[in-house]
Design a protein around this motif. Structure first.
Motif, PDB file in Angstrom:
ATOM      1  N   UNK A   1      10.206   0.112  -6.870  1.00 34.01           N
ATOM      2  CA  UNK A   1       9.939   0.755  -5.581  1.00 34.01           C
ATOM      3  C   UNK A   1       9.822  -0.294  -4.479  1.00 34.01           C
ATOM      4  N   UNK A   2       9.058  -1.352  -4.750  1.00 35.63           N
ATOM      5  CA  UNK A   2       8.875  -2.409  -3.747  1.00 35.63           C
ATOM      6  C   UNK A   2      10.198  -3.102  -3.444  1.00 35.63           C
TER       7      UNK A   2
ATOM      8  N   UNK B   1       1.918   8.855  -1.714  1.00 32.16           N
ATOM      9  CA  UNK B   1       3.213   8.194  -1.857  1.00 32.16           C
ATOM     10  C   UNK B   1       3.209   7.451  -3.184  1.00 32.16           C
ATOM     11  N   UNK B   2       4.200   7.714  -4.023  1.00 29.98           N
ATOM     12  CA  UNK B   2       4.238   7.063  -5.328  1.00 29.98           C
ATOM     13  C   UNK B   2       4.284   5.547  -5.153  1.00 29.98           C
ATOM     14  N   UNK B   3       3.425   4.860  -5.888  1.00 32.27           N
ATOM     15  CA  UNK B   3       3.339   3.413  -5.787  1.00 32.27           C
ATOM     16  C   UNK B   3       2.294   2.929  -4.807  1.00 32.27           C
TER      17      UNK B   3
ATOM     18  N   UNK C   1       3.709   1.288  -0.387  1.00 32.62           N
ATOM     19  CA  UNK C   1       3.730   0.506  -1.631  1.00 32.62           C
ATOM     20  C   UNK C   1       4.126  -0.941  -1.337  1.00 32.62           C
ATOM     21  N   UNK C   2       3.312  -1.889  -1.782  1.00 27.78           N
ATOM     22  CA  UNK C   2       3.614  -3.292  -1.536  1.00 27.78           C
ATOM     23  C   UNK C   2       2.938  -4.151  -2.601  1.00 27.78           C
ATOM     24  N   UNK C   3       2.967  -5.468  -2.384  1.00 24.06           N
ATOM     25  CA  UNK C   3       2.450  -6.388  -3.396  1.00 24.06           C
ATOM     26  C   UNK C   3       0.954  -6.200  -3.648  1.00 24.06           C
TER      27      UNK C   3
ATOM     28  N   UNK D   1      -0.533  -3.381  -3.839  1.00 25.61           N
ATOM     29  CA  UNK D   1      -0.611  -2.309  -4.834  1.00 25.61           C
ATOM     30  C   UNK D   1      -0.278  -2.826  -6.225  1.00 25.61           C
ATOM     31  N   UNK D   2       0.683  -3.737  -6.288  1.00 24.79           N
ATOM     32  CA  UNK D   2       1.059  -4.312  -7.571  1.00 24.79           C
ATOM     33  C   UNK D   2      -0.105  -5.087  -8.178  1.00 24.79           C
ATOM     34  N   UNK D   3      -0.798  -5.862  -7.347  1.00 28.07           N
ATOM     35  CA  UNK D   3      -1.943  -6.624  -7.837  1.00 28.07           C
ATOM     36  C   UNK D   3      -3.052  -5.687  -8.294  1.00 28.07           C
ATOM     37  N   UNK D   4      -3.300  -4.631  -7.543  1.00 30.29           N
ATOM     38  CA  UNK D   4      -4.328  -3.680  -7.918  1.00 30.29           C
ATOM     39  C   UNK D   4      -3.982  -2.982  -9.229  1.00 30.29           C
ATOM     40  N   UNK D   5      -2.726  -2.624  -9.398  1.00 26.31           N
ATOM     41  CA  UNK D   5      -2.297  -1.979 -10.629  1.00 26.31           C
ATOM     42  C   UNK D   5      -2.472  -2.906 -11.827  1.00 26.31           C
ATOM     43  N   UNK D   6      -2.118  -4.184 -11.676  1.00 26.63           N
ATOM     44  CA  UNK D   6      -2.312  -5.151 -12.751  1.00 26.63           C
ATOM     45  C   UNK D   6      -3.798  -5.294 -13.081  1.00 26.63           C
ATOM     46  N   UNK D   7      -4.630  -5.349 -12.055  1.00 28.84           N
ATOM     47  CA  UNK D   7      -6.079  -5.440 -12.287  1.00 28.84           C
ATOM     48  C   UNK D   7      -6.611  -4.223 -13.029  1.00 28.84           C
ATOM     49  N   UNK D   8      -6.061  -3.062 -12.720  1.00 30.31           N
ATOM     50  CA  UNK D   8      -6.449  -1.856 -13.450  1.00 30.31           C
ATOM     51  C   UNK D   8      -6.111  -1.975 -14.929  1.00 30.31           C
ATOM     52  N   UNK D   9      -4.907  -2.456 -15.207  1.00 27.49           N
ATOM     53  CA  UNK D   9      -4.477  -2.591 -16.602  1.00 27.49           C
ATOM     54  C   UNK D   9      -5.288  -3.646 -17.342  1.00 27.49           C
TER      55      UNK D   9
END
Length: 243
Positions: free
Chosen positions: A235-236, A184-186, A194-196, A198-206
Motif C-alpha cells: 500500500x505504501x 483507510x486500510x493500512x 498509510x505511511x512508514x 503505520x508500518x512501525x506501529x504494526x511491527x511493534x504490535x506484532x
C-alpha cells in the motif's frame, strides 16, 4: 502456436493492480464528543467506559424483561472500542429533531412512568424518540414521550450492570456513544494516511511492544500477522509511486 486453451503462452499475464488504500467498515468504534455530528444511518454503541476502574461495557443485544444488560467490550490503546458479538449495534434514525435507536426490527424506548424500564417496541412512538446532548463525552439521552422515567443511564446494579431509564440523573452514570468508524486500510495510527509510521506501529504490535489499535488487520483476514506487514508495504509503495 497457441495452447489448447486458446491462450498465447508468449503473452505475459497482465499484472495485478497495485495495492491501494480503500475505505472499509471498521470493527472499532470511536467516542462521539459532539452530538451535532450524529446523523441518521450512523451505527453506534451505547457504552460506559471508566478506564480508571477498568470498566468497559456496552449495551447488550439481549433484552431483559425490563432493561438491557451491559456486556464487556475491549478498550484499545487508541481509545476506540471493539465489541464482541453480544453487544448491540444500534442504527440511528431521525424523526424531526429527535433520534430513534433502531436495534434491528424494533426501537428502544422509555417504557414506564413508575418503574425504571428500557424496552423495545416495533412502533416508533413518542416514547422511542430521544434528544441527545453530549458534555465532555458523556451523553444525556432523554426520551420525549409521556413516560416520565425517560433518561437513559448505566447502572452497575450490584455487580449485574444494566442500561435502563430513570427519572433523573441520581441513579447510575451517564453513558457514552461510540460510533463505528470507516478506516483507510493500512492507516494503523488513524491519522488518515498509510505511511512508514503505520508500518512501525504494526511491527511493534506484532512484537508485543504495544497493544490494541483499531485498524491493524490490514488485509482483512481477521487476524494480525506478517501478511498484514506485506500488505501495508505494498500500500505504501503504491502511494509513493503516485506521488
Amino acid at each position: 502456436e497457441t495452447s489448447e486453451s486458446g491462450d498465447d503462452p508468449n503473452d505475459p499475464d497482465e499484472p495485478d493492480d497495485p495495492d491501494e488504500p480503500v475505505v472499509t467498515d471498521g470493527d472499532c468504534y470511536e467516542l462521539v464528543t459532539d452530538a451535532s455530528t450524529l446523523a441518521a444511518g450512523d451505527e453506534i454503541l451505547i457504552a460506559y467506559v471508566d478506564a480508571e476502574n477498568q470498566t468497559y461495557k456496552a449495551m447488550s443485544a439481549t433484552q431483559n424483561n425490563n432493561n438491557r444488560p451491559a456486556v464487556d467490550v475491549t478498550l484499545n490503546d487508541d481509545g476506540t472500542l471493539t465489541p464482541g458479538d453480544d453487544a448491540q449495534v444500534i442504527t440511528l434514525e431521525k424523526s424531526g429533531d429527535n433520534f430513534l435507536f433502531n436495534v434491528g426490527d424494533e426501537y428502544l424506548y422509555a417504557a414506564s412512568s413508575s418503574k425504571n424500564q428500557l424496552k423495545t417496541t416495533a412502533t416508533a412512538n413518542d416514547n422511542a424518540k430521544a434528544t441527545i446532548s453530549i458534555t465532555e463525552g458523556d451523553a444525556t439521552i432523554t426520551f420525549q414521550g409521556s413516560n416520565e422515567r425517560n433518561i437513559m443511564r448505566y447502572n452497575p446494579n450490584n455487580g449485574t450492570p444494566i442500561f435502563s431509564c430513570y427519572s433523573g440523573t441520581a441513579t447510575g452514570s451517564a453513558p457514552q456513544i461510540y460510533r463505528k468508524i470507516k478506516a483507510v486500510s493500512g492507516d494503523v495510527d488513524g491519522d488518515g494516511t498509510p505511511d512508514e509510521k503505520d508500518l512501525q506501529l504494526l511491527v511493534n504490535l506484532l512484537l508485543g511492544k504495544t497493544q490494541g489499535t483499531c485498524n491493524a488487520d490490514v488485509d482483512g483476514d481477521g487476524e494480525v500477522s506478517l501478511k498484514d506487514v506485506t500488505k501495508l508495504v505494498n500500500i505504501i509503495r503504491a502511494l509513493n509511486n503516485q506521488n
